[in-house]
Design a protein around this motif. Structure first.
Motif, PDB file in Angstrom:
ATOM      1  N   THR A  41      -4.164   1.029  12.895  1.00 54.44           N
ATOM      2  CA  THR A  41      -3.984   0.556  11.521  1.00 54.44           C
ATOM      3  C   THR A  41      -3.432  -0.860  11.505  1.00 54.44           C
ATOM      4  N   GLN A  45      -5.174  -4.289  10.129  1.00 59.12           N
ATOM      5  CA  GLN A  45      -4.547  -5.206   9.171  1.00 59.12           C
ATOM      6  C   GLN A  45      -4.541  -6.628   9.712  1.00 59.12           C
ATOM      7  N   GLN A  49      -6.479  -9.736   8.057  1.00 61.40           N
ATOM      8  CA  GLN A  49      -5.719 -10.929   7.692  1.00 61.40           C
ATOM      9  C   GLN A  49      -6.312 -12.177   8.346  1.00 61.40           C
ATOM     10  N   LEU A  71       3.089  -8.569  12.162  1.00 62.49           N
ATOM     11  CA  LEU A  71       2.120  -7.577  12.621  1.00 62.49           C
ATOM     12  C   LEU A  71       2.058  -7.552  14.142  1.00 62.49           C
TER      13      LEU A  71
END
Length: 117
Positions: A41, A45, A49, A71
């Motif tokens: 996940t 992301q 991004q 992240l």
């Protein structure tokens, strides 16, 4: 959720320890699966991004510049926990060998050498 086996009076301590070890292995495997899903996940992301940043680079807009390092840190921590969980699961699956007095002496010597270093 994995139910923990309740201790029973009919089991010997060795049987109870084996049941507990099996339970710990199941929990660790579930933890590894959940952490791997979480890592996927976070990776998704980060990819989304990066793609959004690439698309908006032509427009001059700054899309989430501050969250890319966050992240990366989150992914690193999750990956580290997966590695530790795998190592622990491997340790739990190794057979326990009886400890001898000689092993204890060797262990104490190794610990002392580590402390001295």
């Amino acid at each position: 959720m994995i139910p923990h086996p309740a201790p029973t009076k009919t089991h010997s301590p060795a049987d109870q320890a084996a049941e507990d070890a099996g339970y710990y292995r199941r929990v660790l495997h579930e933890l590894i699966d959940l952490s791997a899903d979480l890592a996927r996940t976070v990776h998704g992301q980060a990819k989304a991004q990066a793609e959004a940043a690439a698309e908006s680079s032509g427009t001059g807009a700054d899309v989430g510049a501050g969250s890319a390092p966050e992240l990366a840190v989150a992914f690193d921590r999750i990956a580290r926990s997966v590695r530790h969980s795998i190592a622990l699961a491997r340790t739990l699956s190794e057979p326990v060998r009886p400890c001898t007095a000689r092993d204890d002496d060797a262990h104490r010597t190794a610990v002392r050498k580590r402390i001295i270093r």
